[in-house]
Motif scaffolding. Sequence first.
Motif, short mmCIF file in Angstrom:
data_model
loop_
_atom_site.label_atom_id
_atom_site.label_comp_id
_atom_site.label_asym_id
_atom_site.label_seq_id
_atom_site.Cartn_x
_atom_site.Cartn_y
_atom_site.Cartn_z
N ARG A 1 3.00 1.29 -5.21
CA ARG A 1 1.92 1.54 -6.18
C ARG A 1 2.44 2.21 -7.45
NH1 ARG A 1 -0.97 3.25 -1.57
NH2 ARG A 1 -0.91 5.38 -2.35
N SER A 2 3.33 3.18 -7.31
CA SER A 2 3.84 3.87 -8.50
C SER A 2 4.75 2.94 -9.32
CB SER A 2 4.56 5.16 -8.14
OG SER A 2 5.74 4.90 -7.42
N THR A 3 5.57 2.14 -8.65
CA THR A 3 6.45 1.21 -9.37
C THR A 3 5.64 0.10 -10.02
OG1 THR A 3 8.19 1.72 -7.76
CG2 THR A 3 8.54 -0.20 -9.17
N GLU A 4 4.61 -0.37 -9.35
CA GLU A 4 3.71 -1.38 -9.92
C GLU A 4 3.06 -0.84 -11.20
OE1 GLU A 4 -0.09 -3.96 -8.36
OE2 GLU A 4 0.04 -1.86 -7.75
N LYS A 5 2.61 0.39 -11.17
CA LYS A 5 1.97 1.01 -12.34
C LYS A 5 2.96 1.11 -13.51
CE LYS A 5 -0.94 5.01 -13.25
NZ LYS A 5 -1.49 6.23 -12.67
N ASN B 1 0.80 -1.23 0.00
CA ASN B 1 0.00 0.00 0.00
C ASN B 1 0.83 1.28 0.00
OD1 ASN B 1 -2.50 -1.31 -0.07
ND2 ASN B 1 -2.40 -1.69 2.13
N SER B 2 2.15 1.14 -0.06
CA SER B 2 2.99 2.34 -0.04
C SER B 2 2.92 3.05 -1.39
CB SER B 2 4.45 1.99 0.28
OG SER B 2 5.06 1.34 -0.83
N ARG B 3 3.19 4.33 -1.37
CA ARG B 3 3.19 5.13 -2.60
C ARG B 3 4.23 4.59 -3.58
NH1 ARG B 3 3.48 10.77 -1.09
NH2 ARG B 3 1.23 10.79 -1.34
#
Length: 120
Positions: free
Chosen positions: A30-34, A25-27
Amino acid sequence: AITEHFTLNFTITNLMFTTDLQTPNSRKFRSTEKIMKHYIDPLLQKSSIGPYFTGCKVTGFRSGRRRDDTKVDAVCSYRDNASLARFDRAKLYQELSTMTNNVTKLGHYSLDRSSLHVDG
């Protein structure tokens, strides 16, 4: 059609692993996953499973051998039906290898040449 899954694993050599990449749930996660989806999904859509491909979900990031290495784990899905030839992980591996410049480039990321694994 039945949804089938396979795992995709590789190591990025120019993304420093940090502990917040372990927290879904960390920023940073999430950004790296995207970003990973932005690079991985189009490759798979261009592959032999492309017409049946339904997407990948990054399941985790792990520390690599060196300080700047980050291992990426993903589960990808495709629709399996009678018209689809048996899932051929060796063929998909070869296609992904070619599309990543012999497992060296994924967008602006560098890959460990021996790190790509497709398991179906």
